[in-house]
Design an enzyme around this catalytic site. Structure first.
Site, short mmCIF file in Angstrom:
data_model
loop_
_atom_site.label_atom_id
_atom_site.label_comp_id
_atom_site.label_asym_id
_atom_site.label_seq_id
_atom_site.Cartn_x
_atom_site.Cartn_y
_atom_site.Cartn_z
N HIS A 118 -23.26 3.46 -36.27
CA HIS A 118 -22.29 4.53 -36.58
C HIS A 118 -20.85 4.05 -36.36
CE1 HIS A 118 -25.62 7.26 -37.08
NE2 HIS A 118 -26.14 6.71 -36.00
N LYS B 82 -8.34 -0.40 -4.28
CA LYS B 82 -9.67 0.06 -3.91
C LYS B 82 -9.75 1.58 -3.79
CE LYS B 82 -13.89 -0.72 -2.49
NZ LYS B 82 -14.84 -1.15 -3.53
N GLU C 55 -13.11 -5.40 -15.32
CA GLU C 55 -12.12 -5.24 -14.24
C GLU C 55 -11.85 -6.54 -13.49
OE1 GLU C 55 -13.08 -2.67 -10.87
OE2 GLU C 55 -15.20 -3.03 -11.20
N ASN D 111 2.10 6.77 2.27
CA ASN D 111 1.05 6.67 1.24
C ASN D 111 0.98 8.04 0.57
OD1 ASN D 111 -1.31 6.32 -0.26
ND2 ASN D 111 -2.64 6.72 1.50
N GLY D 112 1.15 8.07 -0.75
CA GLY D 112 1.08 9.34 -1.47
C GLY D 112 2.20 9.41 -2.50
N TRP E 276 0.75 -0.10 -3.49
CA TRP E 276 0.37 -0.02 -4.90
C TRP E 276 1.46 0.83 -5.54
CZ3 TRP E 276 -0.84 3.45 -8.79
CH2 TRP E 276 -1.51 2.91 -9.91
N CYS F 268 -2.06 2.28 -1.49
CA CYS F 268 -1.19 1.95 -0.36
C CYS F 268 -1.99 2.04 0.93
CB CYS F 268 0.02 2.85 -0.24
SG CYS F 268 1.10 2.78 -1.66
N GLU G 247 -21.82 0.48 -16.37
CA GLU G 247 -21.31 -0.06 -15.11
C GLU G 247 -21.13 -1.58 -15.23
OE1 GLU G 247 -19.87 0.76 -12.58
OE2 GLU G 247 -20.25 -0.80 -11.10
N ARG H 199 -6.17 -1.69 -0.68
CA ARG H 199 -5.64 -0.40 -1.13
C ARG H 199 -4.43 -0.57 -2.04
NH1 ARG H 199 -7.45 3.99 2.22
NH2 ARG H 199 -5.67 5.14 1.41
N LYS I 285 -17.69 -3.67 -14.64
CA LYS I 285 -17.60 -4.79 -13.70
C LYS I 285 -16.94 -5.98 -14.37
CE LYS I 285 -18.18 -3.22 -11.12
NZ LYS I 285 -17.96 -2.17 -10.23
O1 M6R Z 1 -13.92 5.44 -3.69
P1 M6R Z 1 -14.51 5.97 -4.97
O2 M6R Z 1 -15.95 5.64 -5.10
O3 M6R Z 1 -14.25 7.41 -5.19
O4 M6R Z 1 -13.75 5.19 -6.11
C1 M6R Z 1 -13.92 5.56 -7.45
C2 M6R Z 1 -13.49 4.45 -8.37
O5 M6R Z 1 -12.13 4.19 -8.20
C3 M6R Z 1 -14.28 3.16 -8.09
O6 M6R Z 1 -15.64 3.40 -8.20
C4 M6R Z 1 -13.87 2.05 -9.05
O7 M6R Z 1 -14.17 2.39 -10.36
C5 M6R Z 1 -14.57 0.77 -8.64
N1 M6R Z 1 -13.95 0.19 -7.51
C6 M6R Z 1 -14.64 -0.21 -9.74
O8 M6R Z 1 -15.43 -1.28 -9.38
#
Ligand code: M6R
Length: 606
Positions: free
Chosen positions: A502, A601, A486, A99-100, A75, A2, A479, A26, A483
């Site tokens: 395994h 985000k 997502e 937000n929260g 969100w 949010c 990673e 957000r 990517k």
């Molecule tokens: O703001 P942060 O780095 O703490 O966020 C952690 C994760 O939410 C963030 O790295 C997320 O996995 C990525 N946006 C994915 O690409």
């Protein structure tokens, strides 16, 4: 999760809409705002399920005389994605955005008999109803104080009262609010992204304080009605960091910014022949003392931490625990005054990472944060913060955050190796000259974008894709797989090549797409044997290999050739190739690359 905004000044509606667009990363389930005209009457609320672009269609086109308002991009947590659950929420004289998460909202609803005032399923509206109940028309701050004392959970509220024109109140617990002023405006926001257009100077509203903003300025006071000083944070990012710079998506722009981000960090932390972490050498001294390292983060930041763990083992001879923040908070991992605790976060607001650091702090650990956003909540808990200063990362999928966080780990691990006498001056000199090659190595991969794009086209209809590698390759592929999944919604997993037999190899059949990384020379023959095993079972393999070996593999595989760096530094070109690959898969599928479904985000709920 949010984004909330408050604005006092001319053209409030346009400014709030623009601000919401900048905060949309957000959360983008719904958007809404409440604006009021010069001193007159109650605010007008506009809100809807969907994006800020949908909200734009609802608001009046002639809008210049609004001069005060609040806004929200959601969100969803409590209550589904629909118009009624969109913020702002109004009950009686109170209109607010939140937000929260309010954990005890159901109890409050029952205790104060608020049910009849509610039209949504949200926890937020319960707070609006409670605040309205406590507000007797005399003292808004008193009512806010009384209300938040009843709340359990996290919150950032921006509030307007019908009988207080031109005035916005704000209060928070855990969830952030940042505040900036210009000659003509006051702007409140969940994060600085919405502020840079106006100024590069802002302050973070402290927990346990109430902000009152009017067109004449603002006051901040604690719950005992005493004035509180604010501490300004200044950033040197360019306003142009907030546009797409000619790229179709922020993610593309952010991928291409990486060489300059890496150069910036190197120039911040490197002297001719040494690493200067700052803090007058106090952090260097601290690095000699601990006997355990614990790295905690989420998602991409966690993956950067895994790279860090490899490097600490290699260069500092230390064993390292790397844990997901969400697991660490409730785990029995040993953390004490002999522990170096490192939290990694782009936003500095991820609630799990923040809670993890609070736990480590309570246990007496030395807390170091690797963060991008200055002034963020985690920086306020950490003993030392190393900034990546990568500029705003707007795309939900992290790219430049990962490479810059990783780079900070290279510096930290090398420095630790030096101060603990595990590395010689010659080792350091060699490492630094390798690091100085990284920006150009990344640029060389960026130049291959068209050939990587051609390979990406081949998997846009795939439902699964596997990535395999050993050592640092495996860590980078974790990673890479994140990517791809997502932003393209293709199920992708990374496996350590040695683990295939395994279990996971059962997933390989004719034409299963596999990306295999073989950049680590000391592991190359073993890694290649594993590649051959899956190829023999029909896998369609794309190989990530150093250019030096490209010709050896070209006849058998599709190869993405990467610049020849020493093994430890191959993480950078390797991940950039995977970022480009994932980007094109998503873009070619016609997906919203920057705002993948269900994600946000900044993750401020557990
Ligand atoms: O703001 P942060 O780095 O703490 O966020 C952690 C994760 O939410 C963030 O790295 C997320 O996995 C990525 N946006 C994915 O690409």
């Amino acid at each position: 999760m949010c984004g909330i905004i408050g604005f006092i000044g001319n053209d409030a509606l346009a400014n709030i809409l623009n601000g919401l667009e900048l905060l949309e990363y957000r959360g983008y389930d719904s958007a809404g705002l409440a604006v009021r005209r010069n001193d007159e009457g109650e605010s007008e609320i506009y809100k809807c399920q969907g994006r800020v672009s949908d909200l734009r269609k609802l608001v009046p086109s002639s809008n210049a005389d609004f001069n005060c308002g609040i806004g929200h991009t959601r969100w969803a947590t409590h209550g589904g994605v629909c118009d009624a659950n969109a913020h702002p929420h109004r009950v009686g004289k109170v209109t607010l955005v939140h937000n929260g998460i309010i954990e005890n909202y159901a109890d409050l609803k029952e205790e104060y008999e608020l049910e009849d005032y509610l039209v949504s399923e949200t926890d937020t509206e319960v707070v609006a109803a409670l605040l309205n109940k406590f507000y007797d028309g005399t003292n808004p701050k008193k009512a806010i104080k009384r209300t938040v004392k009843k709340l359990k959970g996290t919150y950032a509220f921006v509030i307007m009262f019908a009988d207080r024109p031109n005035t916005i109140y704000a209060v928070r617990n855990v969830s952030p609010i940042v505040v900036a002023t210009t000659e003509d405006n006051i702007i409140l926001s969940s994060d600085p992204a919405a502020l840079y257009k106006y100024t590069k100077e802002y302050f973070v509203l402290d927990e346990g304080t109430i902000l009152t903003a009017t067109k004449d300025g603002y006051t901040v006071e604690n719950f005992d009605e005493e004035p509180v000083d604010v501490k300004m944070t200044v950033v040197d990012w360019e306003v142009s960091s907030l546009d797409k710079g000619g790229f179709p998506y922020y993610m593309a722009k952010e991928i291409f910014e990486q060489p300059s981000c890496i150069r910036r960090i190197l120039s911040t932390y490197l002297t001719n022949d040494d690493i200067n972490l700052g803090f007058d050498g106090k952090l260097d001294e601290a690095l000699t003392r601990f006997n355990r390292i614990c790295i905690v983060a989420c998602g991409t930041a966690l993956h950067a931490g895994l790279v860090g763990a490899h490097l600490f083992k290699k260069w500092a001879g230390m064993n390292v625990d790397v844990e997901m923040a969400s697991e660490f908070i409730y785990s029995d991992t040993i953390v004490d005054e002999n522990t170096l605790f490192i939290a990694v976060s782009q936003s500095g607001e991820t609630i799990d990472t923040l809670e993890a650091m609070n736990k480590a702090k309570r246990a007496g650990a030395l807390c170091v944060a690797v963060l991008n956003v200055r002034g963020s909540s985690i920086s306020r808990v950490a003993d030392y913060t190393l900034y990546t200063d990568a500029g705003p990362e707007i795309a939900v999928a992290s790219t430049k955050a990962y490479t810059t966080q990783s780079l900070v780990f290279y510096l930290l691990a090398l420095k630790t190796g030096m101060v603990r006498n595990r590395l010689s001056k010659e080792d350091l000199a060699k490492a630094l000259s390798n690091l100085r090659l990284v920006p150009d190595a990344i640029s060389a991969v960026l130049e291959q974008k068209d050939s990587i794009h051609r390979l990406a086209k081949e998997v846009i209809t795939a439902s699964d894709l596997f990535m395999i590698g050993r050592g640092l390759d495996y860590v980078v592929l974790m990673e890479g797989a994140l990517k791809l999944k997502e932003i393209s919604y293709i199920h992708s997993e990374a496996y350590a090549s040695g683990e295939l037999k395994h279990g996971p190899i059962a997933l390989i059949s004719e034409n299963t797409p596999v990306i295999a990384a073989v950049t680590q020379e000391k592991l190359i023959s073993k890694a290649l044997s594993n590649v051959k095993e899956i190829k023999a079972r029909g896998a369609n393999v794309v190989l990530l290999a150093k250019n030096e070996f490209k010709n050896d593999f070209d006849s058998e595989y599709h190869v993405i050739g990467l610049p020849d760096l020493d093994d430890e530094y191959m993480t950078f070109p390797e991940i950039v190739a995977l970022q480009i690959y994932s980007y094109y898969v998503s873009a070619d599928k016609g997906l919203d690359v920057d705002k993948p479904r269900n994600l946000a985000k900044v993750v401020t709920v557990e």
